[in-house]
Design an enzyme around this catalytic site. Structure first.
Site, PDB file in Angstrom:
ATOM      1  N   HIS A  33      56.953   3.056 -23.974  1.00 37.39           N
ATOM      2  CA  HIS A  33      57.993   2.390 -24.625  1.00 37.39           C
ATOM      3  C   HIS A  33      59.069   3.695 -24.535  1.00 37.39           C
ATOM      4  O   HIS A  33      60.375   3.579 -24.293  1.00 37.39           O
ATOM      5  CB  HIS A  33      57.896   2.170 -25.959  1.00 37.39           C
ATOM      6  CG  HIS A  33      57.180   0.888 -26.279  1.00 37.39           C
ATOM      7  ND1 HIS A  33      55.937   0.890 -26.881  1.00 37.39           N
ATOM      8  CD2 HIS A  33      57.343  -0.541 -25.940  1.00 37.39           C
ATOM      9  CE1 HIS A  33      55.371  -0.211 -26.729  1.00 37.39           C
ATOM     10  NE2 HIS A  33      56.376  -0.906 -26.265  1.00 37.39           N
ATOM     11  N   GLN A  57      55.859 -16.273 -29.105  1.00 35.88           N
ATOM     12  CA  GLN A  57      55.171 -15.854 -27.490  1.00 35.88           C
ATOM     13  C   GLN A  57      53.784 -15.759 -27.778  1.00 35.88           C
ATOM     14  O   GLN A  57      53.064 -15.439 -26.423  1.00 35.88           O
ATOM     15  CB  GLN A  57      55.749 -14.757 -26.849  1.00 35.88           C
ATOM     16  CG  GLN A  57      55.716 -13.449 -27.365  1.00 35.88           C
ATOM     17  CD  GLN A  57      56.493 -12.085 -26.973  1.00 35.88           C
ATOM     18  OE1 GLN A  57      57.801 -12.340 -27.235  1.00 35.88           O
ATOM     19  NE2 GLN A  57      55.948 -11.499 -26.374  1.00 35.88           N
ATOM     20  N   GLN A 151      56.863 -11.016 -16.693  1.00 34.95           N
ATOM     21  CA  GLN A 151      57.935 -11.093 -17.542  1.00 34.95           C
ATOM     22  C   GLN A 151      59.249 -10.564 -17.067  1.00 34.95           C
ATOM     23  O   GLN A 151      60.274 -11.387 -17.288  1.00 34.95           O
ATOM     24  CB  GLN A 151      57.610 -10.170 -18.826  1.00 34.95           C
ATOM     25  CG  GLN A 151      58.517  -9.930 -19.966  1.00 34.95           C
ATOM     26  CD  GLN A 151      58.120  -9.188 -20.962  1.00 34.95           C
ATOM     27  OE1 GLN A 151      57.373  -9.892 -21.799  1.00 34.95           O
ATOM     28  NE2 GLN A 151      58.349  -7.946 -21.239  1.00 34.95           N
ATOM     29  N   VAL A 174      53.852   3.189 -16.841  1.00 36.05           N
ATOM     30  CA  VAL A 174      53.144   4.577 -17.559  1.00 36.05           C
ATOM     31  C   VAL A 174      51.930   4.290 -17.834  1.00 36.05           C
ATOM     32  O   VAL A 174      51.411   3.564 -18.479  1.00 36.05           O
ATOM     33  CB  VAL A 174      54.043   4.943 -18.765  1.00 36.05           C
ATOM     34  CG1 VAL A 174      53.462   6.511 -19.336  1.00 36.05           C
ATOM     35  CG2 VAL A 174      55.670   5.118 -18.244  1.00 36.05           C
ATOM     36  N   SER A 184      50.276  -1.539 -26.275  1.00 33.67           N
ATOM     37  CA  SER A 184      50.220  -1.676 -27.518  1.00 33.67           C
ATOM     38  C   SER A 184      48.781  -2.128 -27.867  1.00 33.67           C
ATOM     39  O   SER A 184      48.222  -1.794 -29.033  1.00 33.67           O
ATOM     40  CB  SER A 184      51.312  -2.452 -28.188  1.00 33.67           C
ATOM     41  OG  SER A 184      52.691  -1.750 -27.835  1.00 33.67           O
TER      42      SER A 184
HETATM   43  O1  PAF Z   1      57.281  -6.794 -23.735  1.00 37.95           O
HETATM   44  C1  PAF Z   1      57.398  -7.180 -24.936  1.00 37.95           C
HETATM   45  O2  PAF Z   1      57.200  -6.106 -25.491  1.00 37.95           O
HETATM   46  C2  PAF Z   1      58.090  -8.427 -25.403  1.00 37.95           C
HETATM   47  O3  PAF Z   1      57.464  -9.503 -24.750  1.00 37.95           O
HETATM   48  C3  PAF Z   1      59.533  -8.540 -25.438  1.00 37.95           C
HETATM   49  C4  PAF Z   1      60.278  -8.216 -24.257  1.00 37.95           C
HETATM   50  C5  PAF Z   1      59.962  -7.499 -26.394  1.00 37.95           C
HETATM   51  C6  PAF Z   1      59.865  -9.988 -26.154  1.00 37.95           C
HETATM   52  O4  PAF Z   1      59.018 -10.157 -27.276  1.00 37.95           O
END
Ligand code: PAF
Length: 280
Positions: A33, A57, A151, A174, A184
């Site tokens: 991140h 999601q 995504q 990474v 995570s």
């Molecule tokens: O990749 C993520 O962490 C999530 O899918 C996102 C893009 C923040 C949407 O909740």
């Protein structure tokens, strides 16, 4: 760094800014991140990050409840790196104020394959929240990691189809030194599973080597890699070689024309589901 929880506060912070760079996350931030934040900083100013664990999601039975929520640690990490000007951390009522929600429905050909086949509704949930976050932040540029390859494609496709004036940038995955893609969800791995986890990337590298060595039967390549993992105790959802441009299966003509390909994988190690991919 400003930390704001409401859309009003966010807008007050960003008034008059012309090219906000945005990094949406679900928190529990790791080096992957933080690398996205660095890239954002090179392409826009100011940088806004968001942390929001998006219920939409997660399918019933997935890890929504236990998803690691580590806001105070995340704030410290962002403060240490100083790339982010403003962190937007709304609660559910702020982002989903009404019980009935509009939903973004990605096209089936992209949203219902691979991850979408194994996690029904996932890309609808991601697209919906990303559209809402874009509407709150109004970024000129947004950064996503290539680890979530499909995504990234869904979001690019959504921006194109809704004519959103947001440039989407991709950051390379990474990895830890042993090859495991940072995620995570890696915190869920037991120590013996953490030691085994880099085998997912090794399986993708095996596909790459076999393709380079001239094996053009892409189904066979995926099956071989899946069998290798299954024999080590993994439960494989898919290992699939696809075209980079649309995630369709490559045709013999594509292979003859050296069409850019990617191998994507999802597999479970114990209770933890990991995904990864490798551009070929
Ligand atoms: O990749 C993520 O962490 C999530 O899918 C996102 C893009 C923040 C949407 O909740």
């Amino acid at each position: 760094m400003k930390v704001v929880h409401t859309i009003q506060e966010l807008r007050d912070q960003l008034r008059g800014q012309l090219r906000v760079a945005f990094v949406p996350t679900m928190g529990n931030l790791h080096e992957g991140h933080l690398a996205l934040m660095k890239l954002a900083r090179q392409h826009g100013d100011p940088v806004v990050a968001s942390i929001f664990v998006n219920r939409l999601q997660f399918a019933p039975g997935e890890d929504f409840e236990k998803y690691p929520r580590t806001l105070q640690d995340d704030i410290k990490k962002l403060q240490r790196d100083r790339d982010v000007y403003c962190l937007f951390a709304p609660d559910e009522r702020e982002l989903y104020p009404e019980p009935q929600n509009y939903r973004v429905q990605p096209p089936q050909e992209l949203g219902d394959i691979l991850e979408g086949e194994h996690r029904p509704g996932f890309f609808g949930g991601v697209s919906t929240v990303v559209l809402k976050l874009f509407s709150c932040v109004q970024p000129g540029v947004a950064v996503f990691g290539k680890k979530d390859y499909q995504q990234l494609m869904v979001i690019r496709n959504m921006c194109r189809q809704f004519q959103l004036p947001v440039e989407i940038l991709a950051h390379e995955t990474v990895r830890a030194e042993d090859g495991l893609a940072l995620s995570s969800r890696n915190v869920y791995l037991q120590p013996h599973e953490r030691a085994e986890a880099p085998q997912l990337y090794a399986a993708l590298q095996l596909v790459q080597q076999r393709l380079r060595a001239g094996e053009l039967d892409t189904n066979k390549l995926g099956d071989e890699a899946a069998n290798a993992l299954q024999s080590r105790g993994w439960q494989v959802d898919y290992i699939a070689v696809r075209r980079q441009r649309d995630l369709n299966k490559p045709t013999p003509q594509d292979l003859a024309a050296a069409e850019p390909l990617v191998v994507l994988a999802a597999a479970k190690l114990g209770a933890t589901r990991l995904i990864d991919n490798l551009e070929l």
